[in-house]
Design a protein around this motif. Structure first.
Motif, PDB file in Angstrom:
ATOM      1  N   UNK A 281       0.816  -1.208   0.000  1.00 16.64           N
ATOM      2  CA  UNK A 281       0.000   0.000   0.000  1.00 16.64           C
ATOM      3  C   UNK A 281       0.845   1.250   0.000  1.00 16.64           C
ATOM      4  N   UNK A 282       0.182   2.376  -0.255  1.00 16.79           N
ATOM      5  CA  UNK A 282       0.887   3.650  -0.341  1.00 16.79           C
ATOM      6  C   UNK A 282       0.454   4.640   0.742  1.00 16.79           C
ATOM      7  N   UNK A 283      -0.270   4.169   1.748  1.00 16.01           N
ATOM      8  CA  UNK A 283      -0.670   5.073   2.825  1.00 16.01           C
ATOM      9  C   UNK A 283       0.570   5.566   3.568  1.00 16.01           C
ATOM     10  N   UNK A 284       0.701   6.878   3.649  1.00  9.87           N
ATOM     11  CA  UNK A 284       1.852   7.471   4.313  1.00  9.87           C
ATOM     12  C   UNK A 284       3.140   7.405   3.511  1.00  9.87           C
ATOM     13  N   UNK A 285       3.051   7.023   2.233  1.00  9.25           N
ATOM     14  CA  UNK A 285       4.228   6.885   1.373  1.00  9.25           C
ATOM     15  C   UNK A 285       4.155   7.926   0.258  1.00  9.25           C
ATOM     16  N   UNK A 286       5.232   8.686   0.065  1.00  5.17           N
ATOM     17  CA  UNK A 286       5.271   9.726  -0.960  1.00  5.17           C
ATOM     18  C   UNK A 286       6.452   9.505  -1.887  1.00  5.17           C
ATOM     19  N   UNK A 287       6.179   9.371  -3.173  1.00  3.44           N
ATOM     20  CA  UNK A 287       7.225   9.306  -4.190  1.00  3.44           C
ATOM     21  C   UNK A 287       7.521  10.739  -4.655  1.00  3.44           C
ATOM     22  N   UNK A 288       8.723  11.214  -4.424  1.00  2.00           N
ATOM     23  CA  UNK A 288       9.094  12.567  -4.819  1.00  2.00           C
ATOM     24  C   UNK A 288       9.550  12.579  -6.278  1.00  2.00           C
ATOM     25  N   UNK A 289       9.491  13.742  -6.942  1.00  2.00           N
ATOM     26  CA  UNK A 289       9.906  13.812  -8.352  1.00  2.00           C
ATOM     27  C   UNK A 289      11.363  13.389  -8.536  1.00  2.00           C
ATOM     28  N   UNK A 290      11.632  12.736  -9.637  1.00  2.00           N
ATOM     29  CA  UNK A 290      12.996  12.294  -9.937  1.00  2.00           C
ATOM     30  C   UNK A 290      13.909  13.500 -10.114  1.00  2.00           C
ATOM     31  N   UNK A 291      15.141  13.382  -9.625  1.00  2.00           N
ATOM     32  CA  UNK A 291      16.095  14.481  -9.775  1.00  2.00           C
ATOM     33  C   UNK A 291      17.212  14.147 -10.763  1.00  2.00           C
ATOM     34  N   UNK A 292      17.283  12.909 -11.226  1.00  2.00           N
ATOM     35  CA  UNK A 292      18.189  12.551 -12.322  1.00  2.00           C
ATOM     36  C   UNK A 292      17.423  11.711 -13.325  1.00  2.00           C
ATOM     37  N   UNK A 293      17.537  12.085 -14.603  1.00  2.00           N
ATOM     38  CA  UNK A 293      16.917  11.348 -15.694  1.00  2.00           C
ATOM     39  C   UNK A 293      17.943  11.231 -16.816  1.00  2.00           C
ATOM     40  N   UNK A 294      18.662  10.133 -16.832  1.00  2.00           N
ATOM     41  CA  UNK A 294      19.684   9.913 -17.855  1.00  2.00           C
ATOM     42  C   UNK A 294      19.186   8.869 -18.847  1.00  2.00           C
ATOM     43  N   UNK A 295      18.996   9.239 -20.108  1.00  2.00           N
ATOM     44  CA  UNK A 295      18.530   8.262 -21.092  1.00  2.00           C
ATOM     45  C   UNK A 295      19.570   7.174 -21.347  1.00  2.00           C
ATOM     46  N   UNK A 296      19.102   5.980 -21.634  1.00  2.00           N
ATOM     47  CA  UNK A 296      19.991   4.918 -22.104  1.00  2.00           C
ATOM     48  C   UNK A 296      20.441   5.254 -23.528  1.00  2.00           C
ATOM     49  N   UNK A 297      21.518   4.632 -23.941  1.00  2.00           N
ATOM     50  CA  UNK A 297      22.075   4.869 -25.278  1.00  2.00           C
ATOM     51  C   UNK A 297      22.013   3.590 -26.095  1.00  2.00           C
ATOM     52  N   UNK A 298      21.476   3.694 -27.292  1.00  2.00           N
ATOM     53  CA  UNK A 298      21.510   2.595 -28.259  1.00  2.00           C
ATOM     54  C   UNK A 298      21.664   3.199 -29.641  1.00  2.00           C
ATOM     55  N   UNK A 299      22.876   3.209 -30.131  1.00  2.00           N
ATOM     56  CA  UNK A 299      23.193   3.855 -31.399  1.00  2.00           C
ATOM     57  C   UNK A 299      23.258   2.819 -32.508  1.00  2.00           C
TER      58      UNK A 299
END
Length: 379
Positions: A281-299
């Motif tokens: 459950x999520x009662x009393x649980x807070x997911x905060x916004x992500x502060x790092x977003x690094x894309x994977x690489x596939x060239x």
């Protein structure tokens, strides 16, 4: 080149990695000033591209004689990780046994020195046939990648981006991405002699962490990427409570989730949130916004690969292997913006971020020759 690398290592450019710290050793400003002077002394125009207050990418451009020549982007970041726990003086470069020691020597001032010297050679020699080259010295690679994200928005007409990182002179067309965020649990504080009158946020977090451990195990057995393996997740930090005699009313963790190509940061976080909701459950649980977003690489391997590999082989004496790596780089935002990107540079990632960081000077010299030959081969 050794002198240039020593100068770069001697100038602190520590990324505080989100910590509330201050001092001349933090951020890239002093290295940016040094680099600007280095370019201008060589007669090379350079411009600053502000990514954040006091933090600027530096861009230098070499235009090939042939106006139809393709454009390469060389990228090397200015910042380093912190120096906590180092057993050598971090900003007193020392040469011993063919190695240069100091913070950033391997990640990635060795690669930067190699790129700078190759670029200056192009500028001086002006070969009849070569690619045009944009050399970018970016900021904030070690934390939130604001420098490369800005670069990806502004440099569009690029045939191939080459990002300097320690790859042992092999070519990396694939790497994992990452997303990092915090989760908080709340409770009710009271005296520890009467814990039944409160609600323990640490106990609640223990349930959340248990669910995350289960999810991490599921990820380890997920369908792997052929070059990068499975996605991973780790809870890397936890804090909570005020005193041992107070039932804690707050607890916080930080999560590192490594992405494989095809995954997005938002979808990965949402998948974790749903899993936790199902388990406890999520009662009393807070997911905060992500502060790092690094894309994977596939060239996708393009027609540039054979001449690039031949140029590297001519410089270093062997054809480079094509490998995937589990860490992220500036190539992630560039690839996400549609710029074909690979990672290539001197040094071994095993020496990056270490207590006695070093790089083999021979590899730095070989990398510089390789960068120069790549510019000629991809014309």
């Amino acid at each position: 080149m050794t002198s240039l690398l020593a100068d770069l290592v001697a100038i602190p450019s520590v990324n505080p990695m989100g910590r509330a710290v201050s001092g001349p050793e933090y951020y890239e400003g002093r290295v940016s000033t040094f680099l600007e002077a280095w370019f201008l002394e060589a007669g090379i125009p350079v411009v600053r591209q502000q990514a954040a207050p006091g933090r600027s990418n530096l861009l230098a451009r070499y235009t090939a004689p042939d106006p139809a020549a393709p454009t390469l982007l060389f990228d090397a970041h200015q910042d380093t990780v912190p120096v906590d726990g180092m057993t050598i003086p971090p900003f007193e470069p020392r040469v011993e046994g063919g190695r240069l020691y100091g913070r950033g020597a391997c990640d990635v001032k060795g690669g930067m020195a190699a790129m700078l010297m190759a670029f200056r050679r192009l500028w001086v020699e002006r070969p009849e046939r070569s690619a045009s080259v944009v050399l970018a010295c970016t900021v904030d690679e070690e934390y939130t990648h604001i420098g490369s994200s800005l670069l990806a928005q502004t440099e569009k007409d690029v045939t191939l981006a080459i990002v300097a990182e320690p790859t042992k002179l092999d070519v990396v067309p694939w790497h994992k991405g990452s997303v990092r965020w915090k989760v908080k649990t709340g409770g009710v504080a009271c005296h520890s002699s009467t814990p039944h009158l409160g609600s323990n946020a640490i106990y609640r977090m223990a349930e959340v962490v248990g669910a995350m451990a289960e999810h991490a195990d599921d990820l380890a057995h997920a369908t792997p990427h052929p070059k990068l393996g499975s996605p991973t997740m780790s809870v890397g930090r936890i804090q909570g409570g005020q005193s041992v005699n107070i039932v804690p009313d707050e607890c916080e963790i930080e999560i590192d989730r490594r992405l494989i190509p095809g995954e997005t940061p938002d979808a990965a976080v949402e998948r974790v949130r749903r899993f936790v909701a199902q388990r406890c459950g999520l009662e009393g649980v807070t997911f905060l916004p992500a502060w790092t977003r690094m894309p994977a690489l596939e060239t996708a391997i393009g027609p540039w690969m054979d001449p690039l590999a031949e140029a590297v082989a001519a410089a270093v004496g062997r054809r480079p292997e094509l490998v995937g790596v589990p860490y992220g780089t500036d190539a992630g935002p560039l690839g996400e913006a549609g710029i074909p990107a690979i990672v290539f540079g001197p040094g071994d990632i095993a020496q990056a971020h270490t207590k006695d960081e070093w790089i083999e000077l021979e590899q730095v010299a070989l990398a510089s020759e390789a960068y120069y030959r790549i510019a000629l081969a991809l014309a």
